[in-house]
Structures are given as C-alpha cells and as structure tokens.
Design an enzyme around this catalytic site. Structure first.
Site, mmCIF file in Angstrom:
data_model
loop_
_atom_site.group_PDB
_atom_site.id
_atom_site.type_symbol
_atom_site.label_atom_id
_atom_site.label_comp_id
_atom_site.label_asym_id
_atom_site.label_seq_id
_atom_site.Cartn_x
_atom_site.Cartn_y
_atom_site.Cartn_z
ATOM 1 N N ASN A 1 52.516 28.417 28.395
ATOM 2 C CA ASN A 1 51.088 28.301 28.074
ATOM 3 C C ASN A 1 50.314 27.351 28.976
ATOM 4 O O ASN A 1 49.107 27.489 29.113
ATOM 5 C CB ASN A 1 50.895 27.947 26.590
ATOM 6 C CG ASN A 1 51.587 26.673 26.223
ATOM 7 O OD1 ASN A 1 52.603 26.311 26.791
ATOM 8 N ND2 ASN A 1 51.027 25.961 25.266
ATOM 9 N N GLU B 1 56.573 12.771 24.571
ATOM 10 C CA GLU B 1 56.173 12.959 25.963
ATOM 11 C C GLU B 1 54.880 12.176 26.163
ATOM 12 O O GLU B 1 54.220 11.776 25.202
ATOM 13 C CB GLU B 1 55.911 14.453 26.246
ATOM 14 C CG GLU B 1 57.124 15.350 26.084
ATOM 15 C CD GLU B 1 58.046 15.381 27.287
ATOM 16 O OE1 GLU B 1 57.942 14.492 28.159
ATOM 17 O OE2 GLU B 1 58.883 16.296 27.351
HETATM 18 P P1 NAD Z 1 60.103 29.824 24.036
HETATM 19 O O1 NAD Z 1 60.806 28.951 23.105
HETATM 20 O O2 NAD Z 1 60.279 31.277 23.917
HETATM 21 O O3 NAD Z 1 60.490 29.465 25.524
HETATM 22 C C1 NAD Z 1 60.337 28.159 26.045
HETATM 23 C C2 NAD Z 1 61.322 27.972 27.180
HETATM 24 O O4 NAD Z 1 62.634 27.972 26.625
HETATM 25 C C3 NAD Z 1 61.317 29.084 28.224
HETATM 26 O O5 NAD Z 1 61.556 28.540 29.498
HETATM 27 C C4 NAD Z 1 62.490 29.949 27.788
HETATM 28 O O6 NAD Z 1 63.036 30.683 28.856
HETATM 29 C C5 NAD Z 1 63.450 28.901 27.288
HETATM 30 N N1 NAD Z 1 64.440 29.386 26.316
HETATM 31 C C6 NAD Z 1 64.308 30.360 25.387
HETATM 32 N N2 NAD Z 1 65.460 30.492 24.685
HETATM 33 C C7 NAD Z 1 66.319 29.560 25.165
HETATM 34 C C8 NAD Z 1 67.658 29.205 24.852
HETATM 35 N N3 NAD Z 1 68.359 29.827 23.907
HETATM 36 N N4 NAD Z 1 68.234 28.203 25.558
HETATM 37 C C9 NAD Z 1 67.555 27.555 26.507
HETATM 38 N N5 NAD Z 1 66.284 27.863 26.871
HETATM 39 C C10 NAD Z 1 65.677 28.852 26.194
HETATM 40 O O7 NAD Z 1 58.566 29.388 23.939
HETATM 41 P P2 NAD Z 1 57.322 30.034 24.653
HETATM 42 O O8 NAD Z 1 57.042 31.318 23.956
HETATM 43 O O9 NAD Z 1 57.533 30.032 26.140
HETATM 44 O O10 NAD Z 1 56.201 28.953 24.333
HETATM 45 C C11 NAD Z 1 55.458 28.954 23.175
HETATM 46 C C12 NAD Z 1 55.969 27.904 22.218
HETATM 47 O O11 NAD Z 1 56.003 26.635 22.841
HETATM 48 C C13 NAD Z 1 55.075 27.732 21.015
HETATM 49 O O12 NAD Z 1 55.834 27.596 19.854
HETATM 50 C C14 NAD Z 1 54.334 26.447 21.314
HETATM 51 O O13 NAD Z 1 53.832 25.793 20.188
HETATM 52 C C15 NAD Z 1 55.383 25.659 22.014
HETATM 53 N N6 NAD Z 1 54.781 24.596 22.822
HETATM 54 C C16 NAD Z 1 54.927 23.298 22.432
HETATM 55 C C17 NAD Z 1 54.337 22.281 23.154
HETATM 56 C C18 NAD Z 1 54.458 20.842 22.733
HETATM 57 O O14 NAD Z 1 54.169 19.947 23.521
HETATM 58 N N7 NAD Z 1 54.866 20.540 21.521
HETATM 59 C C19 NAD Z 1 53.606 22.589 24.299
HETATM 60 C C20 NAD Z 1 53.477 23.912 24.659
HETATM 61 C C21 NAD Z 1 54.083 24.915 23.914
#
Ligand code: NAD
Length: 478
Positions: free
Chosen positions: A150, A459
């Site tokens: 995002n 962070e």
């Molecule tokens: P996601 O969890 O699908 O993916 C995030 C990252 O994790 C990607 O690089 C993905 O390839 C990796 N990933 C997925 N499964 C994994 C596994 N089993 N092992 C290791 N890595 C893995 O999330 P997304 O759809 O890319 O992002 C959206 C989510 O991120 C939302 O829930 C949002 O709220 C959250 N988010 C949180 C923050 C924060 O600072 N708290 C900031 C931005 C986004």
C-alpha cells in the site's frame, strides 16, 4: 512499456535461480506492465549471505560515517523523486499528486535516522564503588524486512533506515505486487550513495516462497514484518520457533470518534479523509466513524456530501486512485454484498466506478454505511478499501466501549474542543497512535505500532531504534 524486475543482491541485479517470473499489472489501467522475478530459498540464501559478509564492516564503522551515507541517500531519493513517483503510481494506482508526497517521506526516514546515529548509546549503571557497569546497544546483524503493497517505498524506508542506522544489514522482500521502487532504492543506495554492496539487498517473490524463506534463514537475526494479520501470524510462528525478535505491523479497524462539541468544519472533511485517502488502503484508516447521537444526523449529512464530492479515477488530480491489486478490488466488492446482507445502508458509494470512467482500472467509489452495529462483520473486519461504517454513541463511556470493541488496536481519532475530554479518552483507547482534531497526524518522528492484533514492536521515531538493537550489559570489577 515492459518492465523486468530482478533481485538486487550484493550490488548487482540478479535473475532468480528458478528462472521463473510472474506478471505484474498496472492497477490504474488493468494492463500488464512487465514481469517480476519469482525468488525462492536459494535467492534468499544468496542475499542473506551477502548481507552477513558485509555486516562486520558496517557495524564497526564510525556511526557518523553511516549517518553521512544515509543523508546522501535522502538527497538522492529527492533527486529521483519524479522517476520513483512515476514507478510508484504505475504499480500501486496512486494518483500522480500523491506519490511524490510518499517519496518525500521515504527521504525523511533516511534523514531522520541518519541524524540519530550518535544517539544510539547505552547507560552507565551505578552498582556501587568498586565496579563499573554499562550497557551497549548493538545491531542484530541481518534484518529481514517483509513489506506490503500500500505504500511500498515509504514502508521500505521505514524499516530499512533505522535498521541501517543501528549498524544492521538488510534483506528486503517487497510485496510481489509492488516491487519496483524497493529495487530502485537499493540500486540508488549502492550505486549512487556509496552504501557498500551487500548491506541492502532486495529479493523479489511471493510471501509463501521468498517471504517464508527469509524468516526461516538461520542467519537472519531479526524480522520486521508489515502486512496482514493472517501472514503476520504465519511469520510469528516461524519466528517463535527460531526464537528471533519480530516487529509485527498489522492491520486495523480504527475508530474515529466525533463528539458533539467537535468543530464540524474540520471534523467532517477530516473524517472523510481519514478513510478515503489511498483508496482506504491504509492500515491506520479511520473506518469506524463513531458519532455522538445528538449530532449524528447533521454529521452524517455533511460526511455523505464530502465523500460524494471525492473524485475517483485515473486522472492525475483525482483524490482517490485505484485499488492496488485485483484480489483486493474483488475483496472490497465482496463487502458491499456482505453489508447488504447484514442490513446496513450505503448512504453514498457501495459500487465500483463506472467502467467508462475506470477505463479498465480497478476503481471503487468511497462508501459510507449506516445502520451498522459493532457486532456486524463490516464493523469488525479490515476491508482495506474506502469504506466507513457510521455508528452512533451516547456519551464518553459509550464511545470508549465501542471504540475498544475490536481485536485491532492500531490507531484512533478524537474530534472535540474539550481538551480534558480528549486526554481522558486518549488515555483509555486501546490503540498505538491517537490523533486529536486531525486524523493521521505525525511524521517519521512519531512511534507507530499496534495494541492487540494490530501487532507488537514499534516502527518510526526513536523507539524504532530500540527494536533494531539488542542491549548488552558489561560489568567490570575495578
Ligand atoms: P500481506 O500480509 O498479504 O503481505 C505482506 C507481505 O508479506 C508481502 O510481502 C507478502 O509477500 C508477505 N507474505 C505473505 N505471506 C507470507 C508468509 N507466509 N511468510 C512470509 N511473508 C509473507 O499484506 P498486504 O495485502 O500486502 O498488505 C495489506 C495489509 O498490511 C493490511 O492488513 C494492512 O493493514 C497491513 N499494513 C499494516 C501497516 C502497519 O504499519 N501496521 C502498514 C501497511 C499495511
């Protein structure tokens, strides 16, 4: 245009061991823009070993020299802003005006942590005459940074800058949907700013393959994960097994509380912005709008008007761009069906953008639901799209109860002109960041992290440096 993205390891662009690539699409148009390396455990191993080999020299450098390189990186990010912004908008679907603002924040992370390198120090502890006891803050070694789609460059910088400032080395795994600017940043750091090769590496690929391999690698000593609760839980299991520290920045369903004494001239547009910006794909988004019942109707009318006036589409000056992934575009729509089934009413939105206007891109219209109660799924689950639920409350106590009635705890907003009330409520909200009279204020300096299932660790700010260092205590008998 066709873009081929490879890993960036030890200062070189490197193809994947598998020889496999997957397609990458521009969400603003739905068109294919190129291919991305499908990394696996072998690529992760190369990157982690390159990082480990570079670690001692970086750790032992004078901090001020590390800081100087980081300042150069900040300058270089700004110098490349137009190029990085174009890549970021192409891959994420952010409107053209928005990406430069995020690239600027990425530069600020390097500037902020580059300026803090000499603030990473320990304490002298008085344990009585005859002893000298002190603490040292030391880097972990190889840090794995797993990032979402995002705000790709912003989040890469958020994890990488404090890690590097503290003397760690990094292997970043950006989202498979938005890898371009992270690769470009690593290249700029090494090839233009004098960051020694191997200190910042990027491996591309899916979470299940490249992501999981990074967390599993025995030389990775700390992981910073930003993403969904689902993936965070899987990463957490591996980290627990390996007994390595983990920062988890996960999702949110943040309350945005509007009291009857709020200045509506700022509360109404501020509450709209709180959930429409970045097409609602912000972990901090204020998607549960809690409104005191005696101003509910007035507030709702104003909010509906502000949201209806929000421009959406591929135009460079649209306030809201596209949803970044096809799967997420479909997921947001599934919540329109769910909201209907649960008996909520859309006072505005609840549809995808007219196909003639969307021109093949993945756009949805910002949506406000009423008739929502806290137990409904649309009030409990993170939708990660521009969708808000308006929920009335009676008084302060009721507002706090509803606000905390969630498994998430990332952020919360309070709109009131009563400072005592703002402070009372802020103290009782179960969330890591609280905003009063402006949603999502703060910058690289303000610590961010979750309560409850929104994660742990912090962070940003000085606080992040503590999470990228481990404490050693040395005691000398004199
Ligand atoms: P996601 O969890 O699908 O993916 C995030 C990252 O994790 C990607 O690089 C993905 O390839 C990796 N990933 C997925 N499964 C994994 C596994 N089993 N092992 C290791 N890595 C893995 O999330 P997304 O759809 O890319 O992002 C959206 C989510 O991120 C939302 O829930 C949002 O709220 C959250 N988010 C949180 C923050 C924060 O600072 N708290 C900031 C931005 C986004």
């Amino acid at each position: 245009m066709s873009m081929k993205l490879d890993h960036y390891i030890a200062g070189h662009s490197v193809p994947p061991h598998s020889g496999q690539y997957f397609d990458n699409f521009a969400p603003g148009t739905g068109e294919k823009i190129g291919v991305v390396a499908a990394g696996d455990a072998r690529d992760i191993d190369d990157a982690v070993r390159a990082a480990q080999a570079a670690f001692a020299e970086w750790r032992d450098r004078k901090p001020i020299e590390r800081g100087r390189i980081m300042m150069d990186i900040a300058r270089a990010i700004r110098a490349h802003s137009a190029h990085l912004s174009a890549l970021e908008s192409l891959e994420t679907g952010k409107p053209a005006w928005q990406s430069p603002l995020e690239i600027e924040v990425a530069a600020q992370y390097f500037e902020f942590y580059g300026g803090l390198v000499n603030a990473i120090h320990g304490d002298v502890i008085n344990i009585g005459a005859g002893y000298h006891s002190f603490t040292r803050r030391e880097p972990y070694g190889v840090v794995g940074a797993i990032l979402p789609w995002n705000a790709p460059l912003n989040q890469t910088a958020r994890a990488t800058a404090p890690a590097l400032a503290a003397g760690n080395v990094v292997v970043a795994k950006p989202s498979e949907e938005t890898s371009a600017t992270t690769v470009e940043l690593a290249r700029i750091c090494v090839e233009e700013c004098g960051l020694p090769a191997g200190i910042f590496n990027v491996v591309l690929g899916t979470g299940k393959s490249a992501g999981a391999s990074l967390v599993e690698h025995p030389l990775v000593r700390k992981v910073a994960f930003t993403g969904s609760v689902r993936a965070g839980r899987e990463v957490g299991r591996i980290a627990a097994e390996r007994i390595i520290p983990l920062t988890l920045e996960l999702g949110g369903k943040s309350p945005n509380i509007v009291f009857d004494d709020a200045d509506m001239a700022i509360a109404v547009p501020g509450s709209a912005k709180a959930f429409v910006l970045n097409a609602g794909q912000i972990c901090l988004a204020g998607t549960r709008c809690l409104v005191q019942e005696n101003v509910h109707d007035e507030f709702l009318a104003g909010l509906a008007k502000a949201v209806a006036a929000t421009t959406v589409g591929p135009e460079a000056d649209s306030i809201v761009g596209s949803i970044t992934t096809k799967a997420q575009y479909e997921r947001v729509q599934s919540y329109y069906d769910l909201a209907r089934a649960e008996g909520a009413k859309a006072v505005v939105g609840g549809t995808v953008l007219d196909p003639d206007k969307a021109k093949g891109g993945w756009y949805v219209t910002p949506t406000v639901y009423t008739g929502v109660t806290s137990d409904m799924r649309i009030a409990r689950e993170e939708i990660f799209g521009p969708v808000a639920a308006v929920i009335p409350f009676k008084d302060e106590e009721d507002a706090i109860r509803i606000a905390n009635d969630t498994e998430y705890g990332l952020a919360a907003g309070i709109w009131t002109q009563n400072l005592s009330r703002a402070l009372r409520v802020a103290a009782r909200l179960e969330a890591g960041q609280i905003y009063v009279n402006e949603y999502q204020s703060g910058g690289v300096e303000t610590p961010l992290g979750g309560y409850k299932q929104s994660g742990y660790g912090r962070e940003k700010g000085l606080e992040a440096l503590h999470h990228y260092t481990q404490l050693k205590c040395v005691t000398i008998k004199l």
